[in-house]
Write an enzyme that holds these catalytic residues in place. Structure first.
Site, PDB file in Angstrom:
ATOM      1  N   ASP A  90       0.845  -1.211   0.000  1.00 51.08           N
ATOM      2  CA  ASP A  90       0.000   0.000   0.000  1.00 51.08           C
ATOM      3  C   ASP A  90       0.875   1.254   0.000  1.00 51.08           C
ATOM      4  O   ASP A  90       2.041   1.195   0.361  1.00 51.08           O
ATOM      5  CB  ASP A  90      -0.796   0.082   1.310  1.00 51.08           C
ATOM      6  N   MET A 122      -8.057   8.177  10.295  1.00 46.01           N
ATOM      7  CA  MET A 122      -8.761   8.687   9.111  1.00 46.01           C
ATOM      8  C   MET A 122      -9.807   9.741   9.503  1.00 46.01           C
ATOM      9  O   MET A 122     -10.898   9.768   8.939  1.00 46.01           O
ATOM     10  CB  MET A 122      -9.454   7.517   8.367  1.00 46.01           C
ATOM     11  N   LYS A 139      -4.105   2.383  -1.598  1.00 50.26           N
ATOM     12  CA  LYS A 139      -5.354   3.138  -1.475  1.00 50.26           C
ATOM     13  C   LYS A 139      -5.022   4.479  -0.847  1.00 50.26           C
ATOM     14  O   LYS A 139      -4.243   4.557   0.074  1.00 50.26           O
ATOM     15  CB  LYS A 139      -6.326   2.409  -0.543  1.00 50.26           C
TER      16      LYS A 139
HETATM   17  N1  SAH Z   1      -3.625  -0.580   9.592  1.00 51.76           N
HETATM   18  C1  SAH Z   1      -3.182   0.762   9.889  1.00 51.76           C
HETATM   19  C2  SAH Z   1      -4.286   1.787   9.729  1.00 51.76           C
HETATM   20  C3  SAH Z   1      -4.812   1.932   8.317  1.00 51.76           C
HETATM   21  S1  SAH Z   1      -6.046   3.162   8.174  1.00 51.76           S
HETATM   22  C4  SAH Z   1      -2.586   0.799  11.303  1.00 51.76           C
HETATM   23  O1  SAH Z   1      -2.737  -0.160  12.042  1.00 51.76           O
HETATM   24  O2  SAH Z   1      -1.959   1.809  11.649  1.00 51.76           O
HETATM   25  C5  SAH Z   1      -5.102   4.545   7.636  1.00 51.76           C
HETATM   26  C6  SAH Z   1      -5.039   5.606   8.699  1.00 51.76           C
HETATM   27  O3  SAH Z   1      -4.105   5.231   9.704  1.00 51.76           O
HETATM   28  C7  SAH Z   1      -4.544   6.953   8.225  1.00 51.76           C
HETATM   29  O4  SAH Z   1      -5.576   7.695   7.612  1.00 51.76           O
HETATM   30  C8  SAH Z   1      -4.109   7.582   9.531  1.00 51.76           C
HETATM   31  O5  SAH Z   1      -5.206   8.030  10.284  1.00 51.76           O
HETATM   32  C9  SAH Z   1      -3.510   6.384  10.249  1.00 51.76           C
HETATM   33  N2  SAH Z   1      -2.055   6.294  10.065  1.00 51.76           N
HETATM   34  C10 SAH Z   1      -1.377   5.315   9.457  1.00 51.76           C
HETATM   35  N3  SAH Z   1      -0.047   5.546   9.507  1.00 51.76           N
HETATM   36  C11 SAH Z   1       0.105   6.703  10.188  1.00 51.76           C
HETATM   37  C12 SAH Z   1       1.232   7.477  10.595  1.00 51.76           C
HETATM   38  N4  SAH Z   1       2.486   7.093  10.315  1.00 51.76           N
HETATM   39  N5  SAH Z   1       1.015   8.617  11.295  1.00 51.76           N
HETATM   40  C13 SAH Z   1      -0.237   9.015  11.598  1.00 51.76           C
HETATM   41  N6  SAH Z   1      -1.338   8.327  11.240  1.00 51.76           N
HETATM   42  C14 SAH Z   1      -1.179   7.187  10.553  1.00 51.76           C
END
Ligand code: SAH
Length: 277
Positions: A58, A193, A80
């Protein structure tokens, strides 16, 4: 290059003492990449990446992590972005099945943890339905990684006895969201998100009793060298969100105030860049 970045290459003495799971031909490993800093990968995730012949990834998986994969691996971006699904989920599912059936060792890598707002389970169901073997490697989810790097503890004896992770993909009329639970005091609320829905979140949390002076933080690109943290209080959530860019987490709760004192990562980054000049 690989061995200089990560001291876990097959030739290192450390490596031979560590447990090691093989990724079999025709098998899929669903792997969590963590929030961005490549050193937050688990050893198992790294082992899987190095064995993979095909990697589906991704946008959220950082370039530094993708640079650790085997040079011969076939890389497929099924990324995505908010609102724009470049590859439909069904197509990703089919690719996983097809590559596995052709006998490749396949890694499906996702940002953070694959089971936290990651649709990992949906992909596994398709694998089960098609008789494809798999394993799951958990990752550090953004809520855990980004707050740690911002110096914000998720729980604290005095300020938060619970923490909740919720998705910001909410609808105004969504009856499944129990706002009164989300608005509880002495609780840390981490919203994934959430930028697009910040004004609804601010309004609903306030309506259900969360004080408008409750500290909030927005952590952008947590754990990455470009990490940025915006601070404010609940009444400023909507305004602050307009200044922030995805990927970002919204953190609401008393613990956020500690971030000002315990912040460590960004000052280290600044020192490093000053040193480099
Ligand atoms: N599976 C992922 C989440 C996916 S949904 C997890 O466990 O972290 C995607 C959302 O995750 C983004 O829109 C944001 O809100 C958050 N996110 C993912 N990586 C991030 C990062 N490095 N810093 C801040 N928010 C993050």
């Amino acid at each position: 290059m690989l061995d200089t970045v990560v001291p876990l290459g097959p030739r290192s003495a450390v490596d031979s003492k560590l447990p090691y799971t093989a990724l079999k031909s025709g098998e899929v490993a669903l792997v969590g990449a963590g929030p961005g800093d490549p050193e937050l990968l688990t050893i198992k995730a790294l082992n899987m990446l190095r064995q993979a012949e095909v990697i589906l990834y991704d946008y959220l998986v950082s370039d530094e992590i993708m640079s650790l994969v085997s040079r011969d691996a076939i890389l497929v971006c099924v990324g995505k972005r908010a609102g724009a699904h470049s590859v439909p989920q069904q197509k990703t599912n089919q690719l996983l099945v097809d590559f596995a059936k052709q006998g490749y060792r396949v890694v499906r890598i996702k940002g953070g943890d694959p089971f936290v707002f990651g649709r990992g389970a949906e992909e596994l169901e398709v694998l089960v339905d098609n008789g494809v073997q798999f394993q799951v490697v958990p990752g550090i989810t953004a809520a855990s990684g980004a707050t740690a790097y911002a110096g914000i503890p998720l729980t604290h004896r005095d300020y938060a006895q619970s923490a909740m992770f919720v998705t910001g993909h909410l609808k105004d009329e969504d009856a499944t969201v129990d706002w009164s639970t989300l608005a509880r005091a002495n609780q840390t609320l981490v919203i994934y998100m959430g930028l697009m829905k910040a004004s609804l979140i601010e309004q609903q949390l306030t309506h259900y009793g969360r004080g408008s002076d409750t500290p909030i933080a927005i952590i952008e690109r947590g754990t990455q060298s470009s990490q940025k943290v915006l601070y404010g209080c609940l009444s400023q959530l909507s305004e602050l969100s307009q200044q922030a860019a995805a990927p970002a987490l919204i953190v609401v709760g008393e613990v956020v105030a500690l971030g000002k004192k315990l912040s460590w990562f960004e000052s280290q980054q600044n020192q490093q860049s000053a040193y480099a000049q």
